[in-house]
Enzyme design. Sequence first.
Site, PDB file in Angstrom:
ATOM      1  N   LYS B 101       0.820  -1.231   0.000  1.00 24.85           N
ATOM      2  CA  LYS B 101       0.000   0.000   0.000  1.00 24.85           C
ATOM      3  C   LYS B 101       0.840   1.260   0.000  1.00 24.85           C
ATOM      4  O   LYS B 101       0.425   2.297  -0.519  1.00 24.85           O
ATOM      5  CB  LYS B 101      -0.964   0.009   1.176  1.00 24.85           C
ATOM      6  CG  LYS B 101      -0.280  -0.064   2.517  1.00 24.85           C
ATOM      7  CD  LYS B 101      -1.253  -0.391   3.631  1.00 24.85           C
ATOM      8  CE  LYS B 101      -0.503  -0.790   4.886  1.00 24.85           C
ATOM      9  NZ  LYS B 101       0.183  -2.080   4.791  1.00 24.85           N
ATOM     10  N   VAL B 128      -5.471  -2.991   0.219  1.00 23.76           N
ATOM     11  CA  VAL B 128      -6.542  -2.421   1.055  1.00 23.76           C
ATOM     12  C   VAL B 128      -7.500  -3.541   1.454  1.00 23.76           C
ATOM     13  O   VAL B 128      -8.015  -4.257   0.596  1.00 23.76           O
ATOM     14  CB  VAL B 128      -7.341  -1.335   0.302  1.00 23.76           C
ATOM     15  CG1 VAL B 128      -8.419  -0.748   1.206  1.00 23.76           C
ATOM     16  CG2 VAL B 128      -6.427  -0.241  -0.224  1.00 23.76           C
ATOM     17  N   GLY B 183       0.959 -12.049  17.588  1.00 25.30           N
ATOM     18  CA  GLY B 183       1.379 -11.842  16.205  1.00 25.30           C
ATOM     19  C   GLY B 183       0.455 -10.927  15.422  1.00 25.30           C
ATOM     20  O   GLY B 183       0.542 -10.852  14.197  1.00 25.30           O
ATOM     21  N   GLU B 186       3.037  -5.447  15.167  1.00 25.60           N
ATOM     22  CA  GLU B 186       4.488  -5.419  14.980  1.00 25.60           C
ATOM     23  C   GLU B 186       5.156  -4.988  16.283  1.00 25.60           C
ATOM     24  O   GLU B 186       4.521  -4.417  17.167  1.00 25.60           O
ATOM     25  CB  GLU B 186       4.857  -4.384  13.900  1.00 25.60           C
ATOM     26  CG  GLU B 186       4.135  -4.535  12.600  1.00 25.60           C
ATOM     27  CD  GLU B 186       4.723  -5.633  11.735  1.00 25.60           C
ATOM     28  OE1 GLU B 186       5.926  -5.940  11.887  1.00 25.60           O
ATOM     29  OE2 GLU B 186       3.971  -6.206  10.936  1.00 25.60           O
ATOM     30  N   LYS B 201      -4.489   3.385   3.346  1.00 30.59           N
ATOM     31  CA  LYS B 201      -5.530   2.626   2.657  1.00 30.59           C
ATOM     32  C   LYS B 201      -6.681   3.549   2.270  1.00 30.59           C
ATOM     33  O   LYS B 201      -7.258   3.434   1.185  1.00 30.59           O
ATOM     34  CB  LYS B 201      -6.019   1.491   3.557  1.00 30.59           C
ATOM     35  CG  LYS B 201      -4.942   0.421   3.775  1.00 30.59           C
ATOM     36  CD  LYS B 201      -5.298  -0.501   4.934  1.00 30.59           C
ATOM     37  CE  LYS B 201      -4.273  -1.622   5.099  1.00 30.59           C
ATOM     38  NZ  LYS B 201      -4.468  -2.351   6.381  1.00 30.59           N
TER      39      LYS B 201
END
Lengths: 350, 350
Positions: B101, B128, B183, B186, B201
């Site tokens: 993106k 997106v 998970g 980040e 997006k």
Amino acid sequence: MADIAILGFGTVGGGVTEVIERAQGCVPGSSGCGGPRVKYILDIRDFPGSPWADRIVRDINVILEDPDVKVVCETMGGKEPAFSFTKAALERGKSVCTSNKELVDAFGPELTQVAKAHGCSYLFEASVGGGIPLLRTLRDSCRHEDITSVVGILNGTCNYILTKMDREGMDFADALRQAQENGFAERNPDADVKGPDTARKLAILASLISGRRVRYEQVPCQGITEVSVADLKAAKARGRAIKLLGICQRDPRTGDLSVMTAPCLVPADNPLYGVNDVFNGVLVHGGCVDDLMFYGRGAGRMPTASAVVADVLECLKNAGHTVENGLPEPDNTITPVPFTSGLPGGIELL
Amino acid sequence: MADIAILGFGTVGGGVTEVIERAQGCVPGSSGCGGPRVKYILDIRDFPGSPWADRIVRDINVILEDPDVKVVCETMGGKEPAFSFTKAALERGKSVCTSNKELVDAFGPELTQVAKAHGCSYLFEASVGGGIPLLRTLRDSCRHEDITSVVGILNGTCNYILTKMDREGMDFADALRQAQENGFAERNPDADVKGPDTARKLAILASLISGRRVRYEQVPCQGITEVSVADLKAAKARGRAIKLLGICQRDPRTGDLSVMTAPCLVPADNPLYGVNDVFNGVLVHGGCVDDLMFYGRGAGRMPTASAVVADVLECLKNAGHTVENGLPEPDNTITPVPFTSGLPGGIELL
């Protein structure tokens, strides 16, 4: 400009003229939509004073014999003369776009063969889920997905009635009467409330995801006429909503297919739980993409007409060849098996 | 069979190999998907023991110079070398499908021009809404709709955190930690929780529905770092959920466009209200079709890879010509205006 014809100037057919008129400006940025122009409208009635009165014709041959007409919108409903007119148009290389689920269910595979033989297309986005872009999406975006289930709230009338009963404690008969007064239900509501409308749409979806022919008559079908306010209250106490669902489950290993239309308990964490009023929602489970849900108006003049027009534009864009519609060959049939391993998405029978 | 190459063997790139393998059987009934075959995977790392180890190459020129490679999947992320590699592939007539993106936002219109000049395609469904078939649907099914608003829950990490905070009374820091442990976030979560991922997006969506170029930097952007459990409780008491939304509103008369990313109050009758956990939902309002909502997994290896593969199949089906991707010309820019007439769908700012 490309000339089109509309068969049947009723609710949806009238909507098609309006959507096409509005689309002449076109959404900026979406090029390639050279505007279609309505050249003929086939209807046996007169429409004095209508701005479209000069397009009305009574004889299908006027349309069939005009080589300028590239696409025909069949918005008549029913089997005849819709079937004969559709077949004749396809045989002359004119693509047909329809909202007629009864015809798609009964003769879709046969009509698809006629279209293929004559280098044109037979598309029916509007026949399932009204304005929801569902069939094209399954076909173009999910073709590589092993789809194992489709669960849909496919009838806006039933969903409206159930929502009324749930929110206002109204019994079925009163909610139905109010739906009729508001134009959300027919005077004869059986096709909606007894389930066949949902079963027809489900049969089309089941055929598309399995690649095997499933007919409406093969779908065990129960409507909402027996659902009571007490049922809805009991469901709510358990954190469930009651929805009339069309359910199709496919075993990816064996290819076995199970289909059903019935009022069901939908848990609160299922995305169909919050689909209320006249809206439809269709939950699709794919092997890679997991859950997808598509939500929108499953009926109504403008949303349904919008889906017809999307098909018209696709036919125009692909002029001269057949758009794959995903229906199986006519004799590629399947006999559905009963549900044995529970329903998808935490859903239970009422 | 058609040869393809994957740039970057990370989460999404690895998923692409798996989706393509699974798709070799193909969903019955969806013909026309002659299976793509992964010929090369570009990565600087070694993958000893991987069944794909023999496809790994280090030099982009191996891919660029192989005329058998028709489609390249760019799943590297970031601007460079993704931009240079994409441009070079397009210049050689190889279509590029991406989940990146950042690159689409920064250079999508320019890369689209390169694709057009070389008879190939630049597609970015996966950039997106992850696995949700959204961009193709807007392009192919809604091209005739005057879209007046798009409201999206576009970041699964934020939605997961807000759902945790709401259901378990967990504060932001704890919910973020749990998202990281599972998970879903980040180690450096800023791009998610501060809003830029949503803003990127949204900028892409705004460009697609308006046909005018909107850049990420033009989207006023607030994240969820300041949202408290008390806010969520107060919202719930008013029958609202708090969601991080990307909002784009378009005035169909003037063409004025307003864009924003911010935590908002969503009323219970808005279909985004029930979109929880890592799921995304995008509500689109069209002039004819009214409300549509698309729901699914907005991230994750297999759903995102599924969207990339859908683009690959579209490129193969349209080999030799350019698939219109809906992006505007590079210099067809617009300056968004502030929201003046309230937000769509009964939504309010937190």
